[in-house]
Design a protein around this motif. Structure first.
Motif, PDB file in Angstrom:
ATOM      1  N   TRP A 183      33.807  27.424 -16.345  1.00 20.34           N
ATOM      2  CA  TRP A 183      34.116  28.165 -15.114  1.00 20.34           C
ATOM      3  C   TRP A 183      33.310  27.561 -13.974  1.00 20.34           C
ATOM      4  CZ3 TRP A 183      37.718  32.026 -15.396  1.00 20.34           C
ATOM      5  CH2 TRP A 183      37.966  32.690 -14.205  1.00 20.34           C
ATOM      6  N   ARG A 184      33.951  26.655 -13.276  1.00 20.91           N
ATOM      7  CA  ARG A 184      33.258  25.968 -12.179  1.00 20.91           C
ATOM      8  C   ARG A 184      34.133  26.022 -10.945  1.00 20.91           C
ATOM      9  NH1 ARG A 184      31.840  20.158 -14.163  1.00 20.91           N
ATOM     10  NH2 ARG A 184      31.040  20.105 -12.031  1.00 20.91           N
ATOM     11  N   HIS A 185      34.326  27.236 -10.403  1.00 22.79           N
ATOM     12  CA  HIS A 185      35.257  27.364  -9.294  1.00 22.79           C
ATOM     13  C   HIS A 185      34.710  26.782  -8.015  1.00 22.79           C
ATOM     14  CE1 HIS A 185      32.760  30.798  -8.190  1.00 22.79           C
ATOM     15  NE2 HIS A 185      33.378  30.827  -7.031  1.00 22.79           N
ATOM     16  N   ARG A 186      33.413  26.648  -7.886  1.00 20.02           N
ATOM     17  CA  ARG A 186      32.874  26.049  -6.674  1.00 20.02           C
ATOM     18  C   ARG A 186      33.329  24.595  -6.556  1.00 20.02           C
ATOM     19  NH1 ARG A 186      31.790  30.474  -3.912  1.00 20.02           N
ATOM     20  NH2 ARG A 186      30.413  31.876  -5.033  1.00 20.02           N
ATOM     21  N   ARG A 223      30.600  40.467 -17.869  1.00 20.75           N
ATOM     22  CA  ARG A 223      31.029  39.203 -17.279  1.00 20.75           C
ATOM     23  C   ARG A 223      32.008  38.475 -18.191  1.00 20.75           C
ATOM     24  NH1 ARG A 223      30.304  33.741 -16.762  1.00 20.75           N
ATOM     25  NH2 ARG A 223      30.109  32.963 -14.601  1.00 20.75           N
ATOM     26  N   GLN A 228      35.865  37.527 -17.327  1.00 21.26           N
ATOM     27  CA  GLN A 228      36.348  36.148 -17.401  1.00 21.26           C
ATOM     28  C   GLN A 228      37.613  36.073 -18.240  1.00 21.26           C
ATOM     29  OE1 GLN A 228      33.430  33.070 -17.947  1.00 21.26           O
ATOM     30  NE2 GLN A 228      34.775  31.865 -19.241  1.00 21.26           N
ATOM     31  N   ARG A 230      33.715  38.592  -8.315  1.00 20.61           N
ATOM     32  CA  ARG A 230      33.030  37.699  -7.380  1.00 20.61           C
ATOM     33  C   ARG A 230      31.523  37.868  -7.486  1.00 20.61           C
ATOM     34  NH1 ARG A 230      37.279  39.683  -3.857  1.00 20.61           N
ATOM     35  NH2 ARG A 230      38.933  38.110  -3.761  1.00 20.61           N
ATOM     36  N   SER A 266      30.416  35.453  -9.763  1.00 23.38           N
ATOM     37  CA  SER A 266      30.886  34.092  -9.417  1.00 23.38           C
ATOM     38  C   SER A 266      32.069  33.668 -10.264  1.00 23.38           C
ATOM     39  CB  SER A 266      29.754  33.072  -9.571  1.00 23.38           C
ATOM     40  OG  SER A 266      28.679  33.374  -8.709  1.00 23.38           O
ATOM     41  N   HIS A 318      35.407  34.553  -9.283  1.00 20.99           N
ATOM     42  CA  HIS A 318      36.611  34.538  -8.474  1.00 20.99           C
ATOM     43  C   HIS A 318      36.264  34.051  -7.088  1.00 20.99           C
ATOM     44  CE1 HIS A 318      40.220  36.092  -6.373  1.00 20.99           C
ATOM     45  NE2 HIS A 318      40.787  35.999  -7.544  1.00 20.99           N
ATOM     46  N   MET A 319      37.242  33.406  -6.442  1.00 20.74           N
ATOM     47  CA  MET A 319      36.993  32.828  -5.115  1.00 20.74           C
ATOM     48  C   MET A 319      37.080  33.881  -4.030  1.00 20.74           C
ATOM     49  SD  MET A 319      38.980  29.248  -5.518  1.00 20.74           S
ATOM     50  CE  MET A 319      38.719  28.241  -6.967  1.00 20.74           C
TER      51      MET A 319
END
Length: 412
Positions: free
Chosen positions: A26-29, A169, A173, A406, A409, A411-412
């Motif tokens: 999970w690396r949405h950044r 969490r 996810q 969010r 971390s 969800h955008m």
């Protein structure tokens, strides 16, 4: 088994009807911006109608009014409340910076009158239209029955779920990736079900109340209050904003049958997009009405909503909502006859995908197992049953679920 960056996984998940594997980083950044570019490599040009910034691989263009409107200086933006202080209506629509430079990883603009705006280059890259167009709002793993069962997605444990944020969490996810998630070991009471729902989000009040509990007594004017089989559908399609999350808990069943059917609507829709893009597009364009009429001794409701079967974000064409309910669909009077004919053909294609046996995940909801279903994505139904079957549950507010995600971390 697979392990890959979110960008690669999402690219396949959005475009392929089948995605195998059980693990996802999970690396949405990283999805939003490639922030590793050297600031010294950044270049800019002041064009007639915008500022062009080259930073990393993608040239970006920023409207001048946009840049002034998004200034984060103390006089323009309140960092304590994260709210804009600047009056957007007071910006000269012909505004253009007098000076511009790149300094210390920032774009520095000096406007007429001497006001200075500073923008981090990473911030600009993350918030550019070009990044938004290429990015994915909601990473997801599309599934059929085999894919979901092979993934061995673990259910959350009631005691850990209620006390441990790490367990919450992991639950969120799973929910975001697959559109469904389970909590096991929940006490078989309405009160315990309410507590586990509130651990995730606020309970949404509807015409059914907050928490509801029912049997097949036809106490409401809805087929759900019967022993009949229910075909796959999404709930509250007659709301202008359908409920985001549905929670089910079978408190008791003294009989046979009653398995719950789950179908990933996004999986079916993306398959349709690939096989018949014109049909997919039509289902995103034609608004269709849905209606709930209830006249019983104690309940009188007439609710109407309208919207296309499939909803996509306009900037990247990403699917975010499916509104599919043949029970509650009302009169189609929102399109001319020739469009209606093509709509029926497209709807038939989508229905065929939704009804493929390999796409059907059947789950027996035994007492103690609570399921959370993304009502904007996953269709649910049930087989007919005999005997006393008591179900409780509720709808949750989608915005608050995403807000909680969010915070982790996710969800955008």
């Amino acid at each position: 088994m697979f392990s890959r960056t979110l960008r690669a996984a999402v690219g396949q998940a959005r475009r392929l009807p089948v995605l195998t594997g059980t693990r996802l980083q999970w690396r949405h950044r990283a999805l939003q911006v490639r922030a590793c570019a050297d600031a010294r490599a950044a270049t800019l040009r002041l064009l007639d109608d915008c500022l062009e910034l080259k930073y990393g691989d993608t040239p970006m263009r920023f409207n001048y009014v946009w840049l002034r409107d998004h200034c984060r200086s103390a006089s323009s933006y309140n960092t304590a409340t994260n709210q804009r202080s600047l009056d957007t209506a007071g910006i000269d629509l012909r505004v253009r910076p007098d000076k511009s430079r790149i300094e210390g990883g920032q774009l520095v603009l000096t406007w007429p009158g001497g006001h200075v705006s500073k923008f981090g280059l990473d911030w600009l890259a993350a918030n550019s239209y070009e990044a938004k167009k290429q990015g994915v709002v909601q990473p997801s793993v599309l599934w059929n029955a085999d894919i979901y069962e092979s993934a061995n997605v673990p259910a959350a444990s009631w005691e850990q779920f209620m006390s441990c944020d790490a367990e919450l969490r992991k639950f969120l996810q799973s929910y975001l990736l697959y559109g469904i998630a389970f909590v096991d070991g929940v006490p078989t009471t309405v009160e315990a079900t309410e507590a586990v729902a509130q651990r995730v989000s606020l309970i949404r009040q509807t015409t059914y109340g907050g928490m509801w509990s029912f049997t097949s007594d036809f106490s409401r004017g809805d087929t759900a209050y019967s022993q009949l089989a229910l075909d796959r559908h999404t709930d509250t399609s007659y709301f202008h904003e359908p409920c985001g999350i549905q929670v089910f808990h079978c408190l008791k069943h003294e009989g046979t049958g009653g398995r719950t059917l789950l179908v990933d609507g996004f999986h079916a829709a993306e398959t349709l997009r690939r096989r018949s893009p014109e049909s997919f597009r039509l289902l995103t364009q034609v608004p269709i009405g849905h209606e709930y009429i209830e006249n019983t001794d104690s309940h009188h409701n007439h609710i109407m909503g309208i919207g296309p079967v499939l909803n996509v974000y306009p900037w990247n064409d990403e699917l975010y909502l499916i509104r599919y309910n043949n029970y509650d669909r009302s009169v189609i009077n929102t399109a001319p006859h020739d469009v209606v004919q093509r709509w029926y053909e497209a709807h038939r294609e989508l229905t065929a995908e939704l009804r493929r046996p390999e796409n059907e995940l059947w789950v027996k909801l035994s007492p103690g197992k609570v399921i959370f279903v993304d009502n904007w994505r996953v269709l649910h139904g049930r087989e007919s049953f005999t005997g006393l079957r008591q179900i409780c549950g509720c709808y949750l507010t989608r915005d608050d679920v995403l807000s909680r995600a969010r915070g982790f971390s996710l969800h955008m």
